[in-house]
Design an enzyme around this catalytic site. Structure first.
Site, PDB file in Angstrom:
ATOM      1  N   GLY A  90      91.359 -22.036  35.088  1.00 26.57           N
ATOM      2  CA  GLY A  90      92.466 -22.712  35.760  1.00 26.57           C
ATOM      3  C   GLY A  90      93.518 -21.832  36.411  1.00 26.57           C
ATOM      4  O   GLY A  90      93.996 -22.118  37.497  1.00 26.57           O
ATOM      5  N   GLU A 102      99.922 -18.288  33.746  1.00 27.66           N
ATOM      6  CA  GLU A 102      99.282 -19.508  33.243  1.00 27.66           C
ATOM      7  C   GLU A 102      99.521 -20.658  34.209  1.00 27.66           C
ATOM      8  O   GLU A 102     100.567 -20.736  34.857  1.00 27.66           O
ATOM      9  CB  GLU A 102      99.811 -19.810  31.833  1.00 27.66           C
ATOM     10  CG  GLU A 102      99.292 -21.059  31.158  1.00 27.66           C
ATOM     11  CD  GLU A 102      97.776 -21.141  30.947  1.00 27.66           C
ATOM     12  OE1 GLU A 102      97.017 -20.702  31.820  1.00 27.66           O
ATOM     13  OE2 GLU A 102      97.363 -21.694  29.911  1.00 27.66           O
ATOM     14  N   ASP A 103      98.548 -21.543  34.303  1.00 24.21           N
ATOM     15  CA  ASP A 103      98.636 -22.639  35.261  1.00 24.21           C
ATOM     16  C   ASP A 103      99.567 -23.762  34.812  1.00 24.21           C
ATOM     17  O   ASP A 103     100.458 -24.166  35.538  1.00 24.21           O
ATOM     18  CB  ASP A 103      97.233 -23.192  35.611  1.00 24.21           C
ATOM     19  CG  ASP A 103      96.392 -23.541  34.380  1.00 24.21           C
ATOM     20  OD1 ASP A 103      96.851 -23.347  33.243  1.00 24.21           O
ATOM     21  OD2 ASP A 103      95.256 -24.014  34.573  1.00 24.21           O
ATOM     22  N   ASP A 160     101.072 -27.909  28.624  1.00 21.23           N
ATOM     23  CA  ASP A 160     101.087 -29.313  28.214  1.00 21.23           C
ATOM     24  C   ASP A 160     101.663 -29.389  26.803  1.00 21.23           C
ATOM     25  O   ASP A 160     102.880 -29.456  26.632  1.00 21.23           O
ATOM     26  CB  ASP A 160      99.663 -29.878  28.333  1.00 21.23           C
ATOM     27  CG  ASP A 160      99.591 -31.369  28.061  1.00 21.23           C
ATOM     28  OD1 ASP A 160     100.638 -31.974  27.767  1.00 21.23           O
ATOM     29  OD2 ASP A 160      98.493 -31.944  28.147  1.00 21.23           O
ATOM     30  N   LYS A 196     104.710 -29.166  32.133  1.00 19.52           N
ATOM     31  CA  LYS A 196     104.593 -30.613  32.021  1.00 19.52           C
ATOM     32  C   LYS A 196     105.676 -31.157  31.105  1.00 19.52           C
ATOM     33  O   LYS A 196     105.895 -30.627  30.019  1.00 19.52           O
ATOM     34  CB  LYS A 196     103.212 -30.963  31.443  1.00 19.52           C
ATOM     35  CG  LYS A 196     102.629 -32.232  32.009  1.00 19.52           C
ATOM     36  CD  LYS A 196     101.357 -32.600  31.295  1.00 19.52           C
ATOM     37  CE  LYS A 196     100.155 -32.461  32.180  1.00 19.52           C
ATOM     38  NZ  LYS A 196      98.961 -33.093  31.572  1.00 19.52           N
ATOM     39  N   PHE A 206      98.011 -36.625  34.705  1.00 23.70           N
ATOM     40  CA  PHE A 206      96.911 -35.680  34.856  1.00 23.70           C
ATOM     41  C   PHE A 206      96.980 -35.004  36.220  1.00 23.70           C
ATOM     42  O   PHE A 206      96.899 -35.646  37.259  1.00 23.70           O
ATOM     43  CB  PHE A 206      95.543 -36.330  34.634  1.00 23.70           C
ATOM     44  CG  PHE A 206      94.556 -35.299  34.193  1.00 23.70           C
ATOM     45  CD1 PHE A 206      94.386 -35.025  32.838  1.00 23.70           C
ATOM     46  CD2 PHE A 206      93.868 -34.534  35.118  1.00 23.70           C
ATOM     47  CE1 PHE A 206      93.532 -34.009  32.428  1.00 23.70           C
ATOM     48  CE2 PHE A 206      93.015 -33.515  34.718  1.00 23.70           C
ATOM     49  CZ  PHE A 206      92.842 -33.252  33.367  1.00 23.70           C
ATOM     50  N   ASP A 227      91.627 -28.531  37.075  1.00 22.69           N
ATOM     51  CA  ASP A 227      90.463 -29.393  37.256  1.00 22.69           C
ATOM     52  C   ASP A 227      90.538 -30.688  36.463  1.00 22.69           C
ATOM     53  O   ASP A 227      91.311 -30.824  35.521  1.00 22.69           O
ATOM     54  CB  ASP A 227      89.207 -28.656  36.784  1.00 22.69           C
ATOM     55  CG  ASP A 227      89.136 -28.553  35.258  1.00 22.69           C
ATOM     56  OD1 ASP A 227      90.127 -28.104  34.654  1.00 22.69           O
ATOM     57  OD2 ASP A 227      88.109 -28.956  34.681  1.00 22.69           O
ATOM     58  N   ARG A 270      89.401 -28.135  41.601  1.00 21.35           N
ATOM     59  CA  ARG A 270      90.072 -26.827  41.498  1.00 21.35           C
ATOM     60  C   ARG A 270      90.365 -26.243  42.869  1.00 21.35           C
ATOM     61  O   ARG A 270      91.317 -25.497  43.060  1.00 21.35           O
ATOM     62  CB  ARG A 270      89.184 -25.817  40.751  1.00 21.35           C
ATOM     63  CG  ARG A 270      88.990 -26.110  39.274  1.00 21.35           C
ATOM     64  CD  ARG A 270      88.392 -24.880  38.593  1.00 21.35           C
ATOM     65  NE  ARG A 270      87.827 -25.151  37.281  1.00 21.35           N
ATOM     66  CZ  ARG A 270      88.522 -25.165  36.148  1.00 21.35           C
ATOM     67  NH1 ARG A 270      89.827 -24.955  36.162  1.00 21.35           N
ATOM     68  NH2 ARG A 270      87.932 -25.400  34.993  1.00 21.35           N
TER      69      ARG A 270
HETATM   70  P1  IMP Z   1      98.072 -27.150  26.101  1.00 24.61           P
HETATM   71  O1  IMP Z   1      97.460 -26.268  25.048  1.00 24.61           O
HETATM   72  O2  IMP Z   1      98.132 -28.600  25.654  1.00 24.61           O
HETATM   73  O3  IMP Z   1      99.416 -26.667  26.569  1.00 24.61           O
HETATM   74  O4  IMP Z   1      97.057 -27.188  27.308  1.00 24.61           O
HETATM   75  C1  IMP Z   1      97.082 -26.236  28.290  1.00 24.61           C
HETATM   76  C2  IMP Z   1      95.775 -26.128  29.035  1.00 24.61           C
HETATM   77  O5  IMP Z   1      95.152 -27.407  29.206  1.00 24.61           O
HETATM   78  C3  IMP Z   1      96.042 -25.610  30.428  1.00 24.61           C
HETATM   79  O6  IMP Z   1      95.867 -24.211  30.474  1.00 24.61           O
HETATM   80  C4  IMP Z   1      95.047 -26.350  31.289  1.00 24.61           C
HETATM   81  O7  IMP Z   1      93.850 -25.604  31.358  1.00 24.61           O
HETATM   82  C5  IMP Z   1      94.789 -27.635  30.553  1.00 24.61           C
HETATM   83  N1  IMP Z   1      95.615 -28.748  31.081  1.00 24.61           N
HETATM   84  C6  IMP Z   1      96.696 -29.315  30.512  1.00 24.61           C
HETATM   85  N2  IMP Z   1      97.181 -30.328  31.258  1.00 24.61           N
HETATM   86  C7  IMP Z   1      96.376 -30.396  32.351  1.00 24.61           C
HETATM   87  C8  IMP Z   1      96.373 -31.257  33.529  1.00 24.61           C
HETATM   88  O8  IMP Z   1      97.206 -32.152  33.726  1.00 24.61           O
HETATM   89  N3  IMP Z   1      95.389 -31.014  34.427  1.00 24.61           N
HETATM   90  C9  IMP Z   1      94.455 -30.034  34.266  1.00 24.61           C
HETATM   91  N4  IMP Z   1      94.422 -29.221  33.201  1.00 24.61           N
HETATM   92  C10 IMP Z   1      95.374 -29.399  32.237  1.00 24.61           C
HETATM   93 MG    MG Z   2      94.183 -23.176  31.330  1.00 23.16          MG
END
Ligand code: IMP
Ligand code: MG
Length: 183
Positions: A47, A102-103, A106, A134, A155, A162, A168
């Protein structure tokens, strides 16, 4: 063939928005790291690769790039908070300045776990450049030194991000129509 744009509910950031904000982030990073002689930018595939590619080209100084592949344990839809490193960075980070690109953040669990893992390797510093934050209530706190934009708890796809490995390659960032993943 169906147009990808038809699956997007709303465009959040255009190519121009992204270019402008990433240029600002790059300029700030260039300034902040001016007295540092060794900078390593690390991203988590897949990502964050597109964001990192754009970001490093806005950082006006020598740097190295490296990549990791991680997966979180547990079920696929939610981060478990423990990462499994499938591919590690290729070099030691002991005594080096590390910037993680980092992208999207969440729950924050992935990044939290990654920082914890890398911190144990004794880097000189470790900071985060995050493109999208987010707005979710279920967050593990992780300090991000650089943040591109806040996004709603929807989302998000495009610019590296993706849904089921698709979207992507969208050059902009948008909210995916719920019917795409609910069907
Ligand atoms: P976290 O561990 O819940 O913070 O998730 C982070 C990872 O989940 C990111 O690096 C993304 O790869 C993926 N992710 C979280 N939210 C989204 C979204 O809305 N769209 C796409 N990928 C997401
Ligand atoms: Mg990621």
């Amino acid at each position: 063939m169906q147009a990808m744009r038809d699956d997007i509910e709303r465009v959040l950031f255009t190519q121009e928005d992204l270019h402008k904000r990433i240029a600002e982030m790059g300029a700030q990073i260039t300034k902040d790291y001016k007295d540092v002689d060794d900078l390593l930018v690390v991203s988590v595939l897949r990502g964050a690769a597109i964001f990192m590619g754009d970001l490093v080209r806005q950082i006006d100084r020598p740097l190295e790039m490296d990549y990791m592949v991680v997966s979180s344990y547990g079920n696929d839809s939610k981060s478990s908070g423990v990462i499994n490193i499938k591919k590690d960075i290729s070099s030691s980070i002991k005594g080096r300045h590390v910037l993680i690109a980092e992208d999207i953040l969440d729950s924050g669990l992935t990044l939290h776990s990654l920082v914890e893992n890398l911190s144990k390797r004794d880097p000189a510093s470790i900071d985060i450049a995050l493109l999208l934050n987010k707005k979710t209530p279920r967050k593990v706190h992780t300090d991000c030194r650089y943040v591109g934009f806040d996004v709603p708890d929807k989302f998000i796809v495009g610019f590296g991000m993706d849904y089921a490995e698709k979207y992507r390659n969208l050059p902009y960032i948008g909210i995916l129509k719920p019917e795409v993943y609910e069907s």
